[in-house]
Design a protein around this motif. Structure first.
Motif, mmCIF file in Angstrom:
data_model
loop_
_atom_site.group_PDB
_atom_site.id
_atom_site.type_symbol
_atom_site.label_atom_id
_atom_site.label_comp_id
_atom_site.label_asym_id
_atom_site.label_seq_id
_atom_site.Cartn_x
_atom_site.Cartn_y
_atom_site.Cartn_z
ATOM 1 N N TYR A 90 77.528 18.606 -87.396
ATOM 2 C CA TYR A 90 78.055 19.738 -86.641
ATOM 3 C C TYR A 90 78.308 19.365 -85.183
ATOM 4 O O TYR A 90 79.064 20.028 -84.497
ATOM 5 C CB TYR A 90 77.088 20.922 -86.751
ATOM 6 C CG TYR A 90 77.682 22.218 -86.275
ATOM 7 C CD1 TYR A 90 78.577 22.924 -87.071
ATOM 8 C CD2 TYR A 90 77.361 22.727 -85.026
ATOM 9 C CE1 TYR A 90 79.140 24.111 -86.630
ATOM 10 C CE2 TYR A 90 77.915 23.918 -84.584
ATOM 11 C CZ TYR A 90 78.810 24.607 -85.378
ATOM 12 O OH TYR A 90 79.364 25.773 -84.940
ATOM 13 N N GLY A 91 77.659 18.305 -84.723
ATOM 14 C CA GLY A 91 77.854 17.877 -83.342
ATOM 15 C C GLY A 91 76.655 17.114 -82.832
ATOM 16 O O GLY A 91 75.701 16.849 -83.564
ATOM 17 N N ALA A 123 71.676 26.571 -92.865
ATOM 18 C CA ALA A 123 70.713 26.266 -91.821
ATOM 19 C C ALA A 123 71.282 25.188 -90.909
ATOM 20 O O ALA A 123 71.854 24.202 -91.374
ATOM 21 C CB ALA A 123 69.408 25.793 -92.442
ATOM 22 N N LEU A 124 71.124 25.384 -89.599
ATOM 23 C CA LEU A 124 71.557 24.403 -88.625
ATOM 24 C C LEU A 124 70.317 23.715 -88.073
ATOM 25 O O LEU A 124 69.500 24.330 -87.393
ATOM 26 C CB LEU A 124 72.339 25.060 -87.486
ATOM 27 C CG LEU A 124 72.893 24.084 -86.448
ATOM 28 C CD1 LEU A 124 74.037 23.266 -87.046
ATOM 29 C CD2 LEU A 124 73.363 24.828 -85.215
ATOM 30 N N ALA A 143 69.434 10.643 -79.280
ATOM 31 C CA ALA A 143 70.464 11.660 -79.484
ATOM 32 C C ALA A 143 69.903 12.803 -80.312
ATOM 33 O O ALA A 143 69.060 12.598 -81.184
ATOM 34 C CB ALA A 143 71.667 11.055 -80.201
ATOM 35 N N GLU A 144 70.370 13.983 -80.021
ATOM 36 C CA GLU A 144 70.054 15.142 -80.842
ATOM 37 C C GLU A 144 71.296 15.472 -81.657
ATOM 38 O O GLU A 144 72.338 15.820 -81.095
ATOM 39 C CB GLU A 144 69.608 16.318 -79.989
ATOM 40 C CG GLU A 144 68.253 16.073 -79.368
ATOM 41 C CD GLU A 144 67.637 17.293 -78.731
ATOM 42 O OE1 GLU A 144 68.243 18.389 -78.762
ATOM 43 O OE2 GLU A 144 66.535 17.152 -78.180
ATOM 44 N N ALA A 145 71.158 15.324 -82.954
ATOM 45 C CA ALA A 145 72.267 15.584 -83.869
ATOM 46 C C ALA A 145 72.092 16.963 -84.491
ATOM 47 O O ALA A 145 70.985 17.351 -84.866
ATOM 48 C CB ALA A 145 72.294 14.520 -84.959
ATOM 49 N N LEU A 146 73.182 17.681 -84.589
ATOM 50 C CA LEU A 146 73.182 18.985 -85.235
ATOM 51 C C LEU A 146 73.727 18.804 -86.641
ATOM 52 O O LEU A 146 74.795 18.238 -86.837
ATOM 53 C CB LEU A 146 74.044 19.965 -84.446
ATOM 54 C CG LEU A 146 73.656 20.141 -82.979
ATOM 55 C CD1 LEU A 146 74.641 21.054 -82.269
ATOM 56 C CD2 LEU A 146 72.240 20.667 -82.858
ATOM 57 N N ARG A 166 77.789 31.163 -85.398
ATOM 58 C CA ARG A 166 77.601 31.564 -83.998
ATOM 59 C C ARG A 166 76.274 30.989 -83.516
ATOM 60 O O ARG A 166 75.232 31.252 -84.104
ATOM 61 C CB ARG A 166 77.566 33.094 -83.876
ATOM 62 C CG ARG A 166 78.777 33.761 -84.473
ATOM 63 C CD ARG A 166 79.749 34.196 -83.394
ATOM 64 N NE ARG A 166 80.802 34.997 -83.951
ATOM 65 C CZ ARG A 166 82.000 34.531 -84.234
ATOM 66 N NH1 ARG A 166 82.301 33.289 -84.023
ATOM 67 N NH2 ARG A 166 82.936 35.311 -84.741
ATOM 68 N N ALA A 167 76.345 30.187 -82.477
ATOM 69 C CA ALA A 167 75.130 29.559 -81.952
ATOM 70 C C ALA A 167 74.158 30.626 -81.466
ATOM 71 O O ALA A 167 74.588 31.648 -80.917
ATOM 72 C CB ALA A 167 75.478 28.627 -80.811
ATOM 73 N N PRO A 168 72.858 30.410 -81.713
ATOM 74 C CA PRO A 168 71.855 31.390 -81.251
ATOM 75 C C PRO A 168 71.764 31.416 -79.740
ATOM 76 O O PRO A 168 72.137 30.526 -79.065
ATOM 77 C CB PRO A 168 70.561 30.895 -81.879
ATOM 78 C CG PRO A 168 70.794 29.505 -82.354
ATOM 79 C CD PRO A 168 72.280 29.309 -82.426
#
Length: 168
Positions: A90-91, A123-124, A143-146, A166-168
């Motif tokens: 996701y990013g 789930a993200l 890195a933080e991967a989504l 929609r991001a929280p």
């Protein structure tokens, strides 16, 4: 041995867990050269072993983005999924390259499932990867991967990926 998440709920329930480290992986000059060709980034620090050997680097180094691009390969030895529709990138957030990876060095990833948010469609997860260099004192990449994990469709027409997130 890789941890297998059996379904989206198992992924959700692992939030906050250290997932461990994967196996070591050698980044050789051939891989660095191939990455240079794909990205058209032929800077001498990556592709000219003779010149790099006489520099303060002591030899060629991998592109930071090559190290980053290896996260799917490195993470495959840490975790995988079963009984999900799909898991998609996701990013990325907070990507840093604190140390270089020299040609011929071994790297591996450590992963922590920092958080998991419900998206309505699935789930993200936020996975923090730390790429270690064998014998190094600093990581090559943090890195933080989504990762968006979607359930198996309940009918052939279901397309949960089309559900807006929609991001929280």
């Amino acid at each position: 041995m890789a941890h297998t998440f059996h379904g989206v709920d198992a992924f959700r329930s692992a939030a906050g867990q250290d997932l461990g480290a994967g196996p070591w992986f050698v980044v050789d000059q051939g891989r660095i050269d191939a990455f240079a060709d794909v990205t058209e980034d032929w800077q001498w620090i990556h592709v000219d072993p003779e010149r790099a050997a006489t520099s303060d680097l002591g030899g060629t180094i991998a592109h930071g983005y090559l190290t980053l691009s290896l996260l799917p390969r490195l993470s495959s030895g840490i975790f995988d999924f079963d009984a999900v529709g799909r898991a998609v990138n996701y990013g990325l957030d907070r990507v840093r390259f604190p140390a270089s990876v020299h040609a011929g060095e071994r790297i591996r990833a450590r992963a922590e499932l920092v958080a998991v948010d419900d998206t309505g469609a699935g789930a993200l997860g936020r996975v923090r990867y730390t790429v270690e260099v064998d014998g190094g004192t600093r990581p090559a990449c943090v890195a933080e991967a989504l990762m968006l994990v979607l359930p198996e469709p309940t009918s052939p027409g279901d397309r949960p990926i089309d559900t807006p997130y929609r991001a929280p």
